[in-house]
Design a protein around this motif. Structure first.
Motif, PDB file in Angstrom:
ATOM      1  N   VAL A  35       2.725   4.656   2.315  1.00 24.44           N
ATOM      2  CA  VAL A  35       3.490   4.633   3.565  1.00 24.44           C
ATOM      3  C   VAL A  35       3.035   5.716   4.528  1.00 24.44           C
ATOM      4  CG1 VAL A  35       5.764   5.215   4.504  1.00 24.44           C
ATOM      5  CG2 VAL A  35       5.558   3.405   2.822  1.00 24.44           C
ATOM      6  N   GLU A  36       2.878   6.938   4.036  1.00 26.83           N
ATOM      7  CA  GLU A  36       2.510   8.030   4.938  1.00 26.83           C
ATOM      8  C   GLU A  36       1.107   7.845   5.503  1.00 26.83           C
ATOM      9  OE1 GLU A  36       4.534  10.305   6.149  1.00 26.83           O
ATOM     10  OE2 GLU A  36       6.086   9.253   5.012  1.00 26.83           O
ATOM     11  N   GLU A  37       0.182   7.345   4.688  1.00 26.44           N
ATOM     12  CA  GLU A  37      -1.172   7.094   5.198  1.00 26.44           C
ATOM     13  C   GLU A  37      -1.171   5.972   6.236  1.00 26.44           C
ATOM     14  OE1 GLU A  37      -4.369   6.832   2.471  1.00 26.44           O
ATOM     15  OE2 GLU A  37      -3.526   8.299   1.080  1.00 26.44           O
ATOM     16  N   ILE A  38      -0.377   4.927   5.976  1.00 29.28           N
ATOM     17  CA  ILE A  38      -0.274   3.831   6.947  1.00 29.28           C
ATOM     18  C   ILE A  38       0.357   4.346   8.243  1.00 29.28           C
ATOM     19  CG2 ILE A  38       0.739   1.569   7.413  1.00 29.28           C
ATOM     20  CD1 ILE A  38       0.697   1.060   4.395  1.00 29.28           C
ATOM     21  N   ARG A  39       1.383   5.187   8.112  1.00 27.54           N
ATOM     22  CA  ARG A  39       2.053   5.741   9.294  1.00 27.54           C
ATOM     23  C   ARG A  39       1.073   6.562  10.139  1.00 27.54           C
ATOM     24  NH1 ARG A  39       7.488   7.205   9.460  1.00 27.54           N
ATOM     25  NH2 ARG A  39       7.518   7.462   7.185  1.00 27.54           N
ATOM     26  N   SER A  86      -2.171   6.388  10.172  1.00 25.96           N
ATOM     27  CA  SER A  86      -3.264   5.574  10.689  1.00 25.96           C
ATOM     28  C   SER A  86      -2.842   4.671  11.837  1.00 25.96           C
ATOM     29  CB  SER A  86      -3.844   4.721   9.552  1.00 25.96           C
ATOM     30  OG  SER A  86      -4.783   3.786  10.029  1.00 25.96           O
ATOM     31  N   THR A  87      -1.599   4.175  11.787  1.00 22.99           N
ATOM     32  CA  THR A  87      -1.156   3.161  12.750  1.00 22.99           C
ATOM     33  C   THR A  87      -0.127   3.663  13.745  1.00 22.99           C
ATOM     34  OG1 THR A  87       0.602   2.396  11.260  1.00 22.99           O
ATOM     35  CG2 THR A  87      -1.559   1.347  11.041  1.00 22.99           C
ATOM     36  N   GLY A  88       0.565   4.764  13.409  1.00 22.81           N
ATOM     37  CA  GLY A  88       1.628   5.266  14.272  1.00 22.81           C
ATOM     38  C   GLY A  88       2.920   4.480  14.189  1.00 22.81           C
ATOM     39  N   LEU A  89       3.083   3.667  13.144  1.00 28.87           N
ATOM     40  CA  LEU A  89       4.302   2.879  12.980  1.00 28.87           C
ATOM     41  C   LEU A  89       5.478   3.774  12.624  1.00 28.87           C
ATOM     42  CD1 LEU A  89       2.856  -0.121  10.902  1.00 28.87           C
ATOM     43  CD2 LEU A  89       3.477  -0.129  13.324  1.00 28.87           C
ATOM     44  N   SER A  90       6.677   3.379  13.086  1.00 35.22           N
ATOM     45  CA  SER A  90       7.893   4.117  12.752  1.00 35.22           C
ATOM     46  C   SER A  90       8.369   3.728  11.360  1.00 35.22           C
ATOM     47  CB  SER A  90       8.996   3.808  13.769  1.00 35.22           C
ATOM     48  OG  SER A  90       9.420   2.456  13.626  1.00 35.22           O
ATOM     49  N   SER A  91       9.390   4.442  10.844  1.00 38.39           N
ATOM     50  CA  SER A  91       9.950   4.127   9.527  1.00 38.39           C
ATOM     51  C   SER A  91      10.519   2.709   9.504  1.00 38.39           C
ATOM     52  CB  SER A  91      11.044   5.138   9.158  1.00 38.39           C
ATOM     53  OG  SER A  91      10.507   6.427   8.994  1.00 38.39           O
ATOM     54  N   SER A  92      11.165   2.312  10.600  1.00 35.51           N
ATOM     55  CA  SER A  92      11.728   0.966  10.666  1.00 35.51           C
ATOM     56  C   SER A  92      10.629  -0.090  10.641  1.00 35.51           C
ATOM     57  CB  SER A  92      12.584   0.805  11.922  1.00 35.51           C
ATOM     58  OG  SER A  92      13.664   1.707  11.916  1.00 35.51           O
ATOM     59  N   GLN A  93       9.542   0.165  11.383  1.00 30.45           N
ATOM     60  CA  GLN A  93       8.436  -0.791  11.399  1.00 30.45           C
ATOM     61  C   GLN A  93       7.734  -0.849  10.048  1.00 30.45           C
ATOM     62  OE1 GLN A  93       6.527   1.108  14.772  1.00 30.45           O
ATOM     63  NE2 GLN A  93       6.923  -0.674  16.081  1.00 30.45           N
ATOM     64  N   LEU A 100     -11.361   3.741  -0.973  1.00 32.05           N
ATOM     65  CA  LEU A 100     -11.132   2.412  -0.405  1.00 32.05           C
ATOM     66  C   LEU A 100     -10.289   2.455   0.861  1.00 32.05           C
ATOM     67  CD1 LEU A 100     -10.410   0.304  -3.635  1.00 32.05           C
ATOM     68  CD2 LEU A 100     -12.565   0.579  -2.403  1.00 32.05           C
ATOM     69  N   GLY A 101      -9.584   3.566   1.080  1.00 36.77           N
ATOM     70  CA  GLY A 101      -8.648   3.625   2.199  1.00 36.77           C
ATOM     71  C   GLY A 101      -7.404   2.801   1.885  1.00 36.77           C
ATOM     72  N   TRP A 102      -6.380   2.918   2.744  1.00 34.99           N
ATOM     73  CA  TRP A 102      -5.141   2.218   2.419  1.00 34.99           C
ATOM     74  C   TRP A 102      -5.316   0.706   2.520  1.00 34.99           C
ATOM     75  CZ3 TRP A 102      -2.906  -0.918   6.048  1.00 34.99           C
ATOM     76  CH2 TRP A 102      -3.172  -0.701   7.397  1.00 34.99           C
ATOM     77  N   ARG A 103      -6.172   0.228   3.409  1.00 39.76           N
ATOM     78  CA  ARG A 103      -6.400  -1.219   3.518  1.00 39.76           C
ATOM     79  C   ARG A 103      -7.075  -1.764   2.260  1.00 39.76           C
ATOM     80  NH1 ARG A 103      -7.101   0.135   9.087  1.00 39.76           N
ATOM     81  NH2 ARG A 103      -5.658  -1.050  10.405  1.00 39.76           N
ATOM     82  N   GLY A 104      -8.060  -1.045   1.750  1.00 42.26           N
ATOM     83  CA  GLY A 104      -8.717  -1.472   0.521  1.00 42.26           C
ATOM     84  C   GLY A 104      -7.794  -1.431  -0.673  1.00 42.26           C
ATOM     85  N   ALA A 105      -6.922  -0.407  -0.718  1.00 38.48           N
ATOM     86  CA  ALA A 105      -5.976  -0.286  -1.823  1.00 38.48           C
ATOM     87  C   ALA A 105      -4.946  -1.418  -1.805  1.00 38.48           C
ATOM     88  CB  ALA A 105      -5.263   1.065  -1.763  1.00 38.48           C
ATOM     89  N   LEU A 106      -4.636  -1.944  -0.626  1.00 38.13           N
ATOM     90  CA  LEU A 106      -3.752  -3.103  -0.539  1.00 38.13           C
ATOM     91  C   LEU A 106      -4.499  -4.398  -0.847  1.00 38.13           C
ATOM     92  CD1 LEU A 106      -1.676  -2.387   2.728  1.00 38.13           C
ATOM     93  CD2 LEU A 106      -0.983  -1.999   0.355  1.00 38.13           C
ATOM     94  N   GLY A 107      -5.734  -4.513  -0.342  1.00 37.26           N
ATOM     95  CA  GLY A 107      -6.461  -5.770  -0.449  1.00 37.26           C
ATOM     96  C   GLY A 107      -7.055  -6.050  -1.812  1.00 37.26           C
ATOM     97  N   ILE A 108      -7.252  -5.024  -2.625  1.00 38.56           N
ATOM     98  CA  ILE A 108      -7.939  -5.224  -3.897  1.00 38.56           C
ATOM     99  C   ILE A 108      -7.140  -6.092  -4.865  1.00 38.56           C
ATOM    100  CG2 ILE A 108      -7.003  -3.225  -5.128  1.00 38.56           C
ATOM    101  CD1 ILE A 108      -9.904  -2.725  -6.139  1.00 38.56           C
ATOM    102  N   TRP A 109      -5.829  -6.201  -4.638  1.00 36.01           N
ATOM    103  CA  TRP A 109      -4.993  -6.988  -5.553  1.00 36.01           C
ATOM    104  C   TRP A 109      -5.174  -8.491  -5.354  1.00 36.01           C
ATOM    105  CZ3 TRP A 109      -3.471  -4.201  -9.402  1.00 36.01           C
ATOM    106  CH2 TRP A 109      -3.289  -2.831  -9.208  1.00 36.01           C
ATOM    107  N   ALA A 110      -6.010  -8.880  -4.387  1.00 40.69           N
ATOM    108  CA  ALA A 110      -6.365 -10.306  -4.255  1.00 40.69           C
ATOM    109  C   ALA A 110      -7.221 -10.765  -5.433  1.00 40.69           C
ATOM    110  CB  ALA A 110      -7.108 -10.539  -2.946  1.00 40.69           C
TER     111      ALA A 110
END
Length: 392
Positions: free
Chosen positions: A34-38, A40-47, A162-172
């Protein structure tokens, strides 16, 4: 308990377990990142909470419609299509485009919804005599998948680069393996002719108090599970723990969920009435939440373990209620669809409201008190769902 011994049943059981292991990594891998995504993207806690809430909304919408798909494609064909969609939804989150993150999350949520509904139905149809044992196995398989994803997210993202995107995508990758492994079951799990229309089935279940109690118990336990899944690492990071430790604490929680998933449904399947088990789970959950709120130094692993144990046991018990509270496999599919549709629509409010309370107050106290209130409601619904009767 009699372990299924026929070769075809053992092959089917192995397929069920492989599917179950793949139903949670796409969700559990988000929390530690969550913190890495935040950043990287600037998303709020709600988003960010929406990343957990979107699948729950998909669960709520799709679950009740699942019997329509099984009547046309059969259980085996429907589950095969779900596994293909799951692999696609996970993979597309690797794309460096914010809408792809949310679109992939919605797709995988739809896919997981089918799996959630159909595993209890397959259990009722093929393993009715061993329902508690089989439910324990596949619910613990789901917890195992969640535990692995929660624990490996940070090492995959940072350790392997892998970065956060790779860590999410590898479960495919394991989802694609499950797709191939499930292919032999499509012909085996043939379509059956329904004995009533879909509209009639939903009307009958809608008039059953027991069906609503099962649905609300499913929803309330899932609400707590997904709130913890989404925000436990953030809670611990805010208290001074590093991201790696916080991720492993979430993994510990999910690991204890495996223990709960193994023990509780097996015990419950031996009893016609499960109200004593409901009281036990409620008591342990209260201790864990109070400990997490009080935050005494050095005890965090204990509180996380207790919460995980209860959530794993409660989830397995909710799935077992679908089997025990019905007489026929078709009714089990219909009740599973209704319970998980209503249940996950309730659960969908959990991560979003949990994160929003933090945004409003700047502290996690109100969020944890919210889970305590949910626990009281869950106890009331659980006591009704645990009584020895059926919806038929």
């Amino acid at each position: 308990m009699v372990v299924p011994s026929q070769p075809m049943n053992l092959l089917l059981l192995a397929g069920i377990l492989l599917v179950a292991v793949n139903l949670r990594p796409a969700l559990a891998s988000v929390g530690p990142l969550v913190e890495e995504i935040r950043q990287s993207t600037g998303l709020s806690s709600s988003q960010l909470g929406l990343l957990t809430t979107l699948p729950l909304i998909a669960f709520g919408v799709i679950s009740t419609l699942t019997p329509l798909f099984t009547r046309r494609l059969g259980i085996g064909g429907t589950l095969l299509g779900a596994l293909a969609l799951l692999a696609f939804g996970i993979a597309i989150r690797y794309v460096a485009w914010l809408p792809a993150l949310y679109f992939g999350t919605l797709c995988l949520g739809i896919a997981i919804a089918f799996g959630n509904v159909l595993l209890p139905s397959i259990t009722k149809r093929n393993f009715a005599a061993n329902s508690g044992f089989v439910t324990s196995l596949y619910s613990s398989g789901m917890a195992l998948g969640a535990s692995m994803a929660a624990g490996l997210s940070i090492p995959l993202a940072n350790g392997l680069g892998l970065g956060w995107r790779g860590a999410l995508g590898i479960w495919a990758i394991p989802a694609a393996i499950a797709f191939v492994a499930w292919l032999p079951q499509v012909r085996r799990l043939t379509r059956s002719e329904p004995n009533r229309s879909f509209a009639k089935a939903m009307k009958d279940l809608g008039g059953s108090r027991l069906a609503w109690q099962v649905a609300f118990f499913m929803g309330l336990q899932s609400l707590t599970y997904y709130a913890v899944l989404a925000w436990l690492p953030a809670i611990l990071i805010s208290r001074g723990y590093d991201a790696s430790f916080s991720g492993w604490m979430l993994s510990l929680s999910q690991g204890m969920g495996i223990v709960g998933s193994l023990i509780i449904p097996t015990l419950a399947g031996r009893k016609p009435d499960q109200r004593g088990i409901i009281w036990l789970l409620a008591s342990v959950e209260a201790v864990g939440l109070v400990g997490l709120l009080a935050n005494p130094a050095g005890w965090i692993a204990l509180w996380v373990s207790l919460i995980g144990l209860v959530l794993g046991g409660s989830f397995g018990l909710a799935l077992l209620f679908i089997v025990l509270r019905t007489r026929h496999p078709e009714t089990a599919t219909e009740l599973s669809g209704m319970a998980q549709s209503i249940g996950y629509l309730i659960a969908g409010t959990g991560p979003l409201l949990f994160g929003s309370l933090f945004d409003l107050t700047g502290a996690w106290t109100c969020s944890i008190l919210y889970l305590m209130a949910v626990a009281v409601l869950k106890l009331a619904m659980g006591l009704g769902a645990a009584a020895a009767r059926t919806v038929d």
